[in-house]
Design a protein around this motif. Structure first.
Motif, PDB file in Angstrom:
ATOM      1  N   ARG A  25     -10.670  -6.510  -9.600  1.00  0.00           N
ATOM      2  CA  ARG A  25     -11.260  -5.328  -8.977  1.00  0.00           C
ATOM      3  C   ARG A  25     -10.198  -4.293  -8.591  1.00  0.00           C
ATOM      4  N   ASP A  26      -8.988  -4.487  -9.123  1.00  0.00           N
ATOM      5  CA  ASP A  26      -7.881  -3.563  -8.885  1.00  0.00           C
ATOM      6  C   ASP A  26      -7.544  -3.375  -7.414  1.00  0.00           C
ATOM      7  N   ALA A  27      -7.690  -4.431  -6.631  1.00  0.00           N
ATOM      8  CA  ALA A  27      -7.290  -4.364  -5.220  1.00  0.00           C
ATOM      9  C   ALA A  27      -5.772  -4.224  -5.153  1.00  0.00           C
ATOM     10  N   PRO A  28      -5.279  -3.425  -4.234  1.00  0.00           N
ATOM     11  CA  PRO A  28      -3.823  -3.242  -4.124  1.00  0.00           C
ATOM     12  C   PRO A  28      -3.103  -4.563  -3.852  1.00  0.00           C
ATOM     13  N   ARG A  29      -2.027  -4.778  -4.572  1.00  0.00           N
ATOM     14  CA  ARG A  29      -1.262  -6.021  -4.455  1.00  0.00           C
ATOM     15  C   ARG A  29      -0.839  -6.309  -3.021  1.00  0.00           C
ATOM     16  N   GLU A  30      -0.323  -5.300  -2.321  1.00  0.00           N
ATOM     17  CA  GLU A  30       0.180  -5.538  -0.964  1.00  0.00           C
ATOM     18  C   GLU A  30      -0.934  -5.964  -0.010  1.00  0.00           C
ATOM     19  N   VAL A  31      -2.147  -5.458  -0.220  1.00  0.00           N
ATOM     20  CA  VAL A  31      -3.274  -5.858   0.627  1.00  0.00           C
ATOM     21  C   VAL A  31      -3.646  -7.309   0.326  1.00  0.00           C
ATOM     22  N   CYS A  32      -3.677  -7.656  -0.944  1.00  0.00           N
ATOM     23  CA  CYS A  32      -3.997  -9.036  -1.334  1.00  0.00           C
ATOM     24  C   CYS A  32      -2.981 -10.019  -0.775  1.00  0.00           C
ATOM     25  N   LEU A  34      -1.058  -9.735   1.845  1.00  0.00           N
ATOM     26  CA  LEU A  34      -1.231  -9.889   3.286  1.00  0.00           C
ATOM     27  C   LEU A  34      -2.496 -10.681   3.611  1.00  0.00           C
ATOM     28  N   ALA A  35      -3.561 -10.466   2.835  1.00  0.00           N
ATOM     29  CA  ALA A  35      -4.798 -11.221   3.052  1.00  0.00           C
ATOM     30  C   ALA A  35      -4.566 -12.716   2.854  1.00  0.00           C
ATOM     31  N   LEU A  36      -3.650 -13.060   1.960  1.00  0.00           N
ATOM     32  CA  LEU A  36      -3.316 -14.460   1.714  1.00  0.00           C
ATOM     33  C   LEU A  36      -2.221 -14.967   2.658  1.00  0.00           C
ATOM     34  N   ALA A  37      -1.772 -14.107   3.551  1.00  0.00           N
ATOM     35  CA  ALA A  37      -0.721 -14.435   4.525  1.00  0.00           C
ATOM     36  C   ALA A  37       0.600 -14.775   3.852  1.00  0.00           C
ATOM     37  N   HIS A  38       0.843 -14.134   2.711  1.00  0.00           N
ATOM     38  CA  HIS A  38       2.132 -14.323   2.047  1.00  0.00           C
ATOM     39  C   HIS A  38       3.192 -13.497   2.753  1.00  0.00           C
ATOM     40  N   VAL A  39       4.363 -14.068   2.887  1.00  0.00           N
ATOM     41  CA  VAL A  39       5.476 -13.414   3.556  1.00  0.00           C
ATOM     42  C   VAL A  39       6.268 -12.609   2.543  1.00  0.00           C
ATOM     43  N   ASN A  40       6.622 -11.388   2.933  1.00  0.00           N
ATOM     44  CA  ASN A  40       7.460 -10.554   2.073  1.00  0.00           C
ATOM     45  C   ASN A  40       8.901 -11.039   2.210  1.00  0.00           C
ATOM     46  N   ARG A  41       9.447 -11.588   1.146  1.00  0.00           N
ATOM     47  CA  ARG A  41      10.790 -12.157   1.190  1.00  0.00           C
ATOM     48  C   ARG A  41      11.887 -11.114   0.966  1.00  0.00           C
ATOM     49  N   ASP A  42      11.501  -9.911   0.578  1.00  0.00           N
ATOM     50  CA  ASP A  42      12.475  -8.838   0.419  1.00  0.00           C
ATOM     51  C   ASP A  42      12.778  -8.277   1.809  1.00  0.00           C
ATOM     52  N   ARG A  43      13.943  -8.582   2.349  1.00  0.00           N
ATOM     53  CA  ARG A  43      14.275  -8.209   3.729  1.00  0.00           C
ATOM     54  C   ARG A  43      14.235  -6.706   3.971  1.00  0.00           C
ATOM     55  N   VAL A  44      14.705  -5.952   3.002  1.00  0.00           N
ATOM     56  CA  VAL A  44      14.722  -4.498   3.170  1.00  0.00           C
ATOM     57  C   VAL A  44      13.299  -3.958   3.227  1.00  0.00           C
ATOM     58  N   GLU A  45      12.478  -4.360   2.260  1.00  0.00           N
ATOM     59  CA  GLU A  45      11.090  -3.894   2.259  1.00  0.00           C
ATOM     60  C   GLU A  45      10.368  -4.357   3.518  1.00  0.00           C
ATOM     61  N   ALA A  46      10.558  -5.607   3.912  1.00  0.00           N
ATOM     62  CA  ALA A  46       9.897  -6.138   5.103  1.00  0.00           C
ATOM     63  C   ALA A  46      10.307  -5.374   6.360  1.00  0.00           C
ATOM     64  N   ALA A  47      11.549  -4.932   6.420  1.00  0.00           N
ATOM     65  CA  ALA A  47      12.025  -4.198   7.597  1.00  0.00           C
ATOM     66  C   ALA A  47      11.298  -2.865   7.760  1.00  0.00           C
ATOM     67  N   TYR A  48      10.911  -2.261   6.661  1.00  0.00           N
ATOM     68  CA  TYR A  48      10.257  -0.957   6.719  1.00  0.00           C
ATOM     69  C   TYR A  48       8.741  -1.030   6.667  1.00  0.00           C
ATOM     70  N   ARG A  49       8.212  -2.107   6.175  1.00  0.00           N
ATOM     71  CA  ARG A  49       6.760  -2.248   6.061  1.00  0.00           C
ATOM     72  C   ARG A  49       6.261  -3.073   7.237  1.00  0.00           C
ATOM     73  N   PHE A  54      -4.637  -4.081   8.453  1.00  0.00           N
ATOM     74  CA  PHE A  54      -5.824  -4.809   8.894  1.00  0.00           C
ATOM     75  C   PHE A  54      -7.119  -4.203   8.368  1.00  0.00           C
ATOM     76  N   GLU A  55      -7.299  -2.907   8.511  1.00  0.00           N
ATOM     77  CA  GLU A  55      -8.554  -2.287   8.064  1.00  0.00           C
ATOM     78  C   GLU A  55      -8.705  -2.371   6.543  1.00  0.00           C
ATOM     79  N   ARG A  56      -7.615  -2.252   5.828  1.00  0.00           N
ATOM     80  CA  ARG A  56      -7.687  -2.376   4.364  1.00  0.00           C
ATOM     81  C   ARG A  56      -7.987  -3.817   3.962  1.00  0.00           C
ATOM     82  N   ARG A  57      -7.465  -4.779   4.719  1.00  0.00           N
ATOM     83  CA  ARG A  57      -7.783  -6.185   4.435  1.00  0.00           C
ATOM     84  C   ARG A  57      -9.248  -6.454   4.737  1.00  0.00           C
TER      85      ARG A  57
END
Length: 79
Positions: A25-32, A34-49, A54-57
Motif C-alpha cells: 500500500r506504499d506506506a512510508p518505510r519510516e512509519v512502518c 516505527l510501527a514495528l518498533a524497529h530501532v534506527n541503528r544509524d546514529r546520525v539519523e537517529a540523533a536528528y529524527r 504517532f499520528e502517522r502510525r
C-alpha cells in the motif's frame, strides 16, 4: 500466549504479514519501521529524527486493524 489462545500464527509471521501489507500500500518505510518498533541503528539519523510519528502510525494501524477484522476499506490515507 499465542499458542495458549490457539491462534495458528507466530508473532514474527504476524509482523512480517503487516510489513508486506503496508509495503503493498506504499506506506512510508519510516512509519512502518516505527510501527514495528524497529530501532534506527544509524546514529546520525537517529540523533536528528526524534519524532515518534504517532499520528502517522495511527493512520497506518487503523486500516491494518480493519483488514484483520475483515471490515471496512483498508486503503491508506495518502497523507
Amino acid at each position: 500466549m499465542v499458542r495458549d489462545l490457539g491462534i495458528g500464527a507466530v508473532p514474527h509471521g504476524f509482523r512480517s504479514s503487516f510489513r508486506d501489507w503496508a509495503a503493498e500500500r506504499d506506506a512510508p518505510r519510516e512509519v512502518c519501521e516505527l510501527a514495528l518498533a524497529h530501532v534506527n541503528r544509524d546514529r546520525v539519523e537517529a540523533a536528528y529524527r526524534r519524532s515518534d510519528l504517532f499520528e502517522r502510525r495511527r493512520a497506518l494501524m487503523e486500516p491494518w486493524a480493519a483488514f484483520l477484522a475483515g471490515i471496512g476499506d483498508e486503503r491508506l490515507d495518502p497523507a
